[in-house]
Scaffold this motif. Structure first.
Motif, mmCIF file in Angstrom:
data_model
loop_
_atom_site.group_PDB
_atom_site.id
_atom_site.type_symbol
_atom_site.label_atom_id
_atom_site.label_comp_id
_atom_site.label_asym_id
_atom_site.label_seq_id
_atom_site.Cartn_x
_atom_site.Cartn_y
_atom_site.Cartn_z
ATOM 1 N N GLU A 88 59.837 68.144 63.666
ATOM 2 C CA GLU A 88 58.668 67.176 63.853
ATOM 3 C C GLU A 88 57.484 68.249 63.230
ATOM 4 O OE1 GLU A 88 56.586 64.699 67.082
ATOM 5 O OE2 GLU A 88 58.568 65.705 67.453
ATOM 6 N N ASN A 89 56.856 67.240 62.608
ATOM 7 C CA ASN A 89 55.578 67.695 61.937
ATOM 8 C C ASN A 89 54.612 68.186 62.957
ATOM 9 O OD1 ASN A 89 53.841 68.718 59.983
ATOM 10 N ND2 ASN A 89 53.101 66.607 59.394
ATOM 11 N N ASN A 90 53.929 69.181 62.789
ATOM 12 C CA ASN A 90 53.085 69.667 63.915
ATOM 13 C C ASN A 90 53.330 69.914 65.443
ATOM 14 O OD1 ASN A 90 49.961 70.269 64.570
ATOM 15 N ND2 ASN A 90 49.880 68.067 65.359
ATOM 16 N N THR A 91 54.640 70.682 65.239
ATOM 17 C CA THR A 91 55.164 70.969 66.548
ATOM 18 C C THR A 91 55.251 72.645 66.605
ATOM 19 O OG1 THR A 91 57.508 71.057 65.682
ATOM 20 C CG2 THR A 91 56.751 68.820 66.619
ATOM 21 N N VAL A 92 55.484 73.082 67.916
ATOM 22 C CA VAL A 92 55.639 74.578 67.992
ATOM 23 C C VAL A 92 57.040 75.170 67.550
ATOM 24 C CG1 VAL A 92 55.692 76.649 69.644
ATOM 25 C CG2 VAL A 92 54.061 74.655 69.814
ATOM 26 N N TYR A 93 57.112 76.298 66.727
ATOM 27 C CA TYR A 93 58.425 76.866 66.664
ATOM 28 C C TYR A 93 58.387 78.142 66.725
ATOM 29 C CZ TYR A 93 62.076 78.494 63.321
ATOM 30 O OH TYR A 93 63.138 79.193 62.921
ATOM 31 N N VAL A 94 59.468 78.882 67.422
ATOM 32 C CA VAL A 94 59.732 80.244 67.756
ATOM 33 C C VAL A 94 60.506 80.922 66.582
ATOM 34 C CG1 VAL A 94 60.727 81.521 69.482
ATOM 35 C CG2 VAL A 94 59.841 79.494 70.203
#
Length: 438
Positions: A7-13
């Protein structure tokens, strides 16, 4: 990320090497058009209908047409003014609005009438081309008032919009520069003398759908062409044949048509109204059909070139001024059906040399033969015309002007003026007494 959609503009680890890619598409917008006067087209010329999808950056043309009686003054997209009919680049939703004002013709004067208006004249006499509008200030214009443009010398062209119902009496009276006019289908009435003496008017044309009037070769008739209403005096023709089937020729229909030298009247005509041929100064010959029973007032007034005319049997009355000022008329035969000759009927017929008054004539109006200075021989077979005469009247000028008068011996003239101003001669071989001026 690394081929996996997020999803655009989400947090990714982050857990290792990170490769970011994305997909995109042009923004789209649905357009809504709720006004029939608004037209939207694409660059290829195809129309855009309400509910269709527009894309970001697409160019469209926006046009707003005038409503009847109104004029579009400004067009807006999302509150920003654009030029009407110009191209607009889509960058978001398209909300089209516009402003408008009454499309009124301001060189005309208007007067309130019923729930609308009547045109009453011009406020700028330099105008040469005028339009009679169907609306003013958003209300109906019913027609043109009586004498609205009377004696205007500058009007050349008139456009009458559909919706106008009436043209008043004398509306274009003596508009000397008016050349042609078209009557729309909505006109229900045209008043007397509406186009009187419009010396340049060469044609009157009527829309075919009109239910009250029609035209043939620029001549105005009623719808079924049984009444000839007006022959435009600006026509250049020197002769005219009235249509078969016409039963009535309207008052003043040929008045002042000075180019006409001959007019042919069909036998279908039973009525010739007042002043019909008045002022036809070049008219030399005309035949009145036997179906006509009355010659109305002023019918041939001032037909100064008319040499002779045959009044048919069946005519009972000759109206006042009927042949007045027919200065070239040398003789006329009055049939035995005529019972009255009105006042000034033959006034100033200065070339008239002889006339016979039949026994059927009951009265001769005052001045009927005044000015008939060349009248030399008069034959009177009516006793009734001598009743209640005065020396001033003198049979409408007959006795005053005639050099020789023949009166049936059976008639008791009872006129002292006649006896005192004429020499009476009686012959046994003649049925008449002859009077010559003393």
């Amino acid at each position: 990320i690394n081929g996996e959609e997020k999803e655009n503009n989400t947090v990714y680890v982050v857990t290792g090497e990170t490769i970011i890619a994305y997909a995109e598409a042009l923004k789209t917008f649905e357009i809504e058009i709720t006004d029939e006067y608004v037209t939207v087209t694409r660059e290829n010329g195809n129309s855009v209908n309400s509910g269709e999808i527009l894309t970001y950056g697409e160019k469209i043309r926006i046009t707003v047409t005038d409503k009847e009686g109104y004029h579009v003054t400004a067009v807006y997209v999302n509150g920003e003014e654009i030029e009407n009919g110009s191209t607009y680049t889509v960058t978001g939703s398209v909300n089209i609005t516009y402003s408008e004002e009454y499309n009124d013709i301001l060189y005309l004067n208007y007067e309130a009438y019923q729930d609308g208006y009547m045109v009453s004249g011009l406020n700028d006499n330099s105008v040469t081309d005028i339009t009679i509008p169907a609306t003013y200030q958003g209300k109906k214009v019913y027609g043109i008032k009586n004498s609205a443009f009377r004696n205007n010398a500058t009007i050349q062209n008139v456009t009458i919009e559909e919706g106008i119902e009436s043209i008043g009496s004398g509306a274009f009276y003596e508009c000397s520069s008016l050349t042609s006019i078209t009557i729309p289908s909505s006109v229900k009435s045209i008043g007397n003398n509406a186009f009187y003496n419009c010396s340049s008017l060469a044609s009157i044309n009527v829309e075919e759908a009109n239910t009250a009037y029609s035209s043939e070769d620029g001549v105005l008739f009623n719808k079924n062409r049984t009444t000839l209403i007006l022959y435009p005096i600006g026509r250049i023709a020197t002769s005219y044949s009235i249509l078969d089937g016409v039963t009535s020729i309207g008052g003043g229909a040929f008045q002042n048509c000075s180019r006409l030298t001959s007019i042919i009247i069909p036998e279908s005509v039973t009525s010739i109204e007042f002043n019909t041929f008045s002022g036809c100064s070049s008219l030399t010959e005309i035949t009145i059909p036997s179906s006509v029973t009355v010659i109305e007032a002023g019918t041939f007034y001032n037909c100064s070139s008319l040499l002779s005319i045959n009044i048919p049997d069946g005519v009972t009355s000759i109206g006042f001024n009927a042949f007045s000022r027919c200065s070239s008329l040398t003789s006329i035969e009055i049939p035995s059906s005529v019972t009255s000759i009105e006042f000034d009927t033959f006034f100033n017929c200065s070339s008239l040399s002889s006339i016979t008054i039949p026994s059927s004539v009951k009265s001769i109006g005052r001045g009927a033969f005044n000015g008939c200075t060349k009248l030399s021989i008069v034959v009177i077979n009516s006793a009734d015309v001598f009743n209640n005469l005065t020396s001033i009247d003198c049979l409408g000028g007959l006795i005053k002007n005639a050099a020789i008068i023949h009166i049936n011996k059976k008639i008791d003239t009872g006129n002292t003026f006649l006896e005192s101003n004429y020499n009476k001669y009686t012959s046994a071989s003649s049925a008449n007494n002859t009077y010559t001026k003393s």
